[in-house]
Design an enzyme around this catalytic site. Structure first.
Site, PDB file in Angstrom:
ATOM      1  N   HIS A  93      26.566   3.413 -44.259  1.00  0.00           N
ATOM      2  CA  HIS A  93      26.433   4.830 -43.925  1.00  0.00           C
ATOM      3  C   HIS A  93      26.633   5.725 -45.144  1.00  0.00           C
ATOM      4  O   HIS A  93      26.029   6.798 -45.246  1.00  0.00           O
ATOM      5  CB  HIS A  93      27.388   5.174 -42.778  1.00  0.00           C
ATOM      6  CG  HIS A  93      26.993   4.491 -41.494  1.00  0.00           C
ATOM      7  ND1 HIS A  93      27.881   4.132 -40.513  1.00  0.00           N
ATOM      8  CD2 HIS A  93      25.770   4.071 -41.046  1.00  0.00           C
ATOM      9  CE1 HIS A  93      27.227   3.543 -39.504  1.00  0.00           C
ATOM     10  NE2 HIS A  93      25.947   3.495 -39.819  1.00  0.00           N
ATOM     11  N   HIS A 101      16.471  -0.067 -36.227  1.00  0.00           N
ATOM     12  CA  HIS A 101      17.482  -0.694 -35.364  1.00  0.00           C
ATOM     13  C   HIS A 101      18.588   0.345 -35.147  1.00  0.00           C
ATOM     14  O   HIS A 101      19.626   0.314 -35.818  1.00  0.00           O
ATOM     15  CB  HIS A 101      18.076  -1.940 -36.020  1.00  0.00           C
ATOM     16  CG  HIS A 101      17.085  -3.045 -36.222  1.00  0.00           C
ATOM     17  ND1 HIS A 101      16.074  -2.965 -37.129  1.00  0.00           N
ATOM     18  CD2 HIS A 101      16.980  -4.256 -35.620  1.00  0.00           C
ATOM     19  CE1 HIS A 101      15.362  -4.091 -37.089  1.00  0.00           C
ATOM     20  NE2 HIS A 101      15.885  -4.889 -36.175  1.00  0.00           N
ATOM     21  N   SER A 116      24.062   5.324 -37.290  1.00  0.00           N
ATOM     22  CA  SER A 116      23.060   5.841 -38.231  1.00  0.00           C
ATOM     23  C   SER A 116      22.220   6.984 -37.633  1.00  0.00           C
ATOM     24  O   SER A 116      21.928   7.954 -38.349  1.00  0.00           O
ATOM     25  CB  SER A 116      22.172   4.706 -38.748  1.00  0.00           C
ATOM     26  OG  SER A 116      21.692   3.904 -37.686  1.00  0.00           O
ATOM     27  N   GLU A 162      14.964   1.122 -30.670  1.00  0.00           N
ATOM     28  CA  GLU A 162      16.051   0.302 -30.151  1.00  0.00           C
ATOM     29  C   GLU A 162      15.496  -0.539 -28.999  1.00  0.00           C
ATOM     30  O   GLU A 162      14.773  -0.030 -28.149  1.00  0.00           O
ATOM     31  CB  GLU A 162      17.224   1.203 -29.694  1.00  0.00           C
ATOM     32  CG  GLU A 162      18.352   0.484 -28.993  1.00  0.00           C
ATOM     33  CD  GLU A 162      18.969  -0.669 -29.790  1.00  0.00           C
ATOM     34  OE1 GLU A 162      19.303  -0.497 -30.973  1.00  0.00           O
ATOM     35  OE2 GLU A 162      19.128  -1.765 -29.209  1.00  0.00           O
ATOM     36  N   ASP A 183      10.223  -2.567 -30.397  1.00  0.00           N
ATOM     37  CA  ASP A 183      10.612  -3.421 -31.525  1.00  0.00           C
ATOM     38  C   ASP A 183      10.380  -2.674 -32.835  1.00  0.00           C
ATOM     39  O   ASP A 183       9.229  -2.438 -33.227  1.00  0.00           O
ATOM     40  CB  ASP A 183       9.760  -4.699 -31.472  1.00  0.00           C
ATOM     41  CG  ASP A 183      10.142  -5.695 -32.543  1.00  0.00           C
ATOM     42  OD1 ASP A 183      10.607  -5.272 -33.622  1.00  0.00           O
ATOM     43  OD2 ASP A 183       9.986  -6.903 -32.305  1.00  0.00           O
ATOM     44  N   GLY A 184      11.454  -2.318 -33.510  1.00  0.00           N
ATOM     45  CA  GLY A 184      11.343  -1.518 -34.735  1.00  0.00           C
ATOM     46  C   GLY A 184      10.708  -2.277 -35.890  1.00  0.00           C
ATOM     47  O   GLY A 184      10.087  -1.670 -36.759  1.00  0.00           O
ATOM     48  N   ASP A 210      18.250  -2.137 -40.127  1.00  0.00           N
ATOM     49  CA  ASP A 210      19.646  -2.548 -39.937  1.00  0.00           C
ATOM     50  C   ASP A 210      19.762  -3.549 -38.784  1.00  0.00           C
ATOM     51  O   ASP A 210      20.366  -3.261 -37.750  1.00  0.00           O
ATOM     52  CB  ASP A 210      20.484  -1.280 -39.661  1.00  0.00           C
ATOM     53  CG  ASP A 210      21.953  -1.590 -39.441  1.00  0.00           C
ATOM     54  OD1 ASP A 210      22.408  -2.664 -39.882  1.00  0.00           O
ATOM     55  OD2 ASP A 210      22.637  -0.740 -38.834  1.00  0.00           O
TER      56      ASP A 210
HETATM   57  N1  SAM Z   1      21.929   1.185 -37.124  1.00  0.00           N
HETATM   58  C1  SAM Z   1      23.024   1.242 -36.177  1.00  0.00           C
HETATM   59  C2  SAM Z   1      24.153   2.046 -36.758  1.00  0.00           C
HETATM   60  O1  SAM Z   1      24.263   2.153 -37.983  1.00  0.00           O
HETATM   61  O2  SAM Z   1      24.924   2.612 -35.970  1.00  0.00           O
HETATM   62  C3  SAM Z   1      23.502  -0.131 -35.787  1.00  0.00           C
HETATM   63  C4  SAM Z   1      22.427  -1.060 -35.369  1.00  0.00           C
HETATM   64  S1  SAM Z   1      22.968  -2.653 -34.849  1.00  0.00           S
HETATM   65  C5  SAM Z   1      23.479  -3.414 -36.311  1.00  0.00           C
HETATM   66  C6  SAM Z   1      21.433  -3.415 -34.505  1.00  0.00           C
HETATM   67  C7  SAM Z   1      20.739  -2.888 -33.261  1.00  0.00           C
HETATM   68  O3  SAM Z   1      19.381  -3.331 -33.267  1.00  0.00           O
HETATM   69  C8  SAM Z   1      21.306  -3.388 -31.959  1.00  0.00           C
HETATM   70  O4  SAM Z   1      21.618  -2.268 -31.156  1.00  0.00           O
HETATM   71  C9  SAM Z   1      20.186  -4.220 -31.308  1.00  0.00           C
HETATM   72  O5  SAM Z   1      20.123  -4.065 -29.897  1.00  0.00           O
HETATM   73  C10 SAM Z   1      18.956  -3.622 -31.947  1.00  0.00           C
HETATM   74  N2  SAM Z   1      17.784  -4.507 -32.107  1.00  0.00           N
HETATM   75  C11 SAM Z   1      17.738  -5.848 -32.323  1.00  0.00           C
HETATM   76  N3  SAM Z   1      16.474  -6.237 -32.590  1.00  0.00           N
HETATM   77  C12 SAM Z   1      15.713  -5.117 -32.574  1.00  0.00           C
HETATM   78  C13 SAM Z   1      14.315  -4.847 -32.829  1.00  0.00           C
HETATM   79  N4  SAM Z   1      13.470  -5.835 -33.145  1.00  0.00           N
HETATM   80  N5  SAM Z   1      13.881  -3.571 -32.725  1.00  0.00           N
HETATM   81  C14 SAM Z   1      14.725  -2.562 -32.382  1.00  0.00           C
HETATM   82  N6  SAM Z   1      16.057  -2.759 -32.163  1.00  0.00           N
HETATM   83  C15 SAM Z   1      16.529  -4.004 -32.258  1.00  0.00           C
END
Ligand code: SAM
Length: 280
Positions: free
Chosen positions: A19, A42, A100, A118, A143-144, A164
């Site tokens: 961050h 993500h 984030s 997400e 899917d990001g 992330d």
């Molecule tokens: N970026 C966030 C933060 O800094 O607060 C934390 C993100 S966390 C490490 C990862 C997140 O990605 C999880 O909530 C998970 O459900 C989501 N996720 C996993 N695979 C994904 C994908 N292919 N596309 C979007 N989200 C995904």
């Protein structure tokens, strides 16, 4: 099936580095009047309650924002990060931690845009509520890694893509490289920031090698560790790999990382690493 919940880890030493770098990049983009676009592939739930059962399970935030919160000798870059978290808590005691998306939201200007992806059904509901109908922000339950490619290049032609993942699946290490290559082809001048954990060092070596082999130029790595590498289970370090970093980022991080390694390292075992994976 996705089972990862970032609420267990919110505000830990890895979030501090992630961050802090996110803030430094967005602040850099704000130095010009021209609007920017930020894509968070993500996003997670947007914000975290540090007094929730999740956060209190292992109290990971203690050795992260919890430690920095109590220090009066914060170096500049760290002070800006802690100040943002203080504003998020309304200058009250530390109870909430922004993810984030809400960190980026706090830094957006009127014309800047934020795209959030997400996949988890619980997290997407929390995220949608957390960003609260902000017209500058679009939230996708998608899917990001796959769908965000289509957003690039953004109309603004300047901006950041934050990647992330939770690395729940080992295939994530290769997927992020494939995605970065595709994204970079479409938006070669963009800034890309990839977060990674150090759990098994050989996976990180392979990730760094794959990025070096990708042909992408201008890649810088910043890593913060709180324990030496181990073959036991668990994350001992984490880092951010930044493509097209602002020129200010490396000198800033070289000032901040030794201090963070000293303050957050466990029993004097903290360390940091910076590395140029590809020159300009
Ligand atoms: N970026 C966030 C933060 O800094 O607060 C934390 C993100 S966390 C490490 C990862 C997140 O990605 C999880 O909530 C998970 O459900 C989501 N996720 C996993 N695979 C994904 C994908 N292919 N596309 C979007 N989200 C995904």
């Amino acid at each position: 099936m996705l089972s990862y919940r970032h609420a267990f880890h919110a505000g830990n030493f890895a979030d501090v580095l992630k961050h802090l770098i996110l803030i430094r990049i967005l602040e850099y983009l704000k130095k010009k009047d021209k609007p920017f676009c930020c894509v968070d592939t993500h996003a997670g739930p947007g914000a975290y309650a540090l007094d929730s059962d999740y956060a209190l399970k292992n109290r990971e935030f203690d050795n992260g924002i919890g430690t920095l919160w109590q220090r009066h000798d914060l170096p500049d870059g760290v002070a800006a990060y802690v100040e943002l978290i203080r504003q998020f808590n309304g200058q009250e005691p530390l109870r909430r931690y922004p993810g984030s998306p809400l960190i980026a939201q706090q830094l957006l200007r009127d014309a800047d845009r934020l795209f959030l992806y997400e996949l988890h059904s619980t997290e997407i509901a929390l995220l949608t509520e957390a960003v609260n109908r902000d017209r500058r922000i679009k939230v996708f339950h998608d899917d990001g890694l796959k769908s965000a490619i289509g957003l690039l290049p953004p109309a603004e032609r300047r901006g950041l893509v934050l990647i992330d993942p939770s690395y729940e699946m080992k295939s994530n290490y290769q997927e992020v490289v494939d995605t970065l290559v595709k994204m970079h082809k479409r938006f070669a001048t963009g800034i890309f920031a990839l977060w990674y954990p150090v759990v098994e060092r050989r996976r990180n070596d392979a990730l760094e090698q794959a990025l070096q082999n990708s042909g992408i130029k201008n890649i810088q790595l910043f890593e913060l560790g709180i324990q030496a590498d181990t073959s036991e289970h668990g994350m001992t370090a984490s880092g951010m790999i930044v493509i097209n970093p602002p020129w200010t980022l490396k000198p800033d991080m070289e000032r901040v990382l030794p201090w963070l390694a000293d303050v957050l390292g466990e029993s004097g075992a903290g360390f940091f690493r910076t590395r140029e994976l590809a020159g300009e």
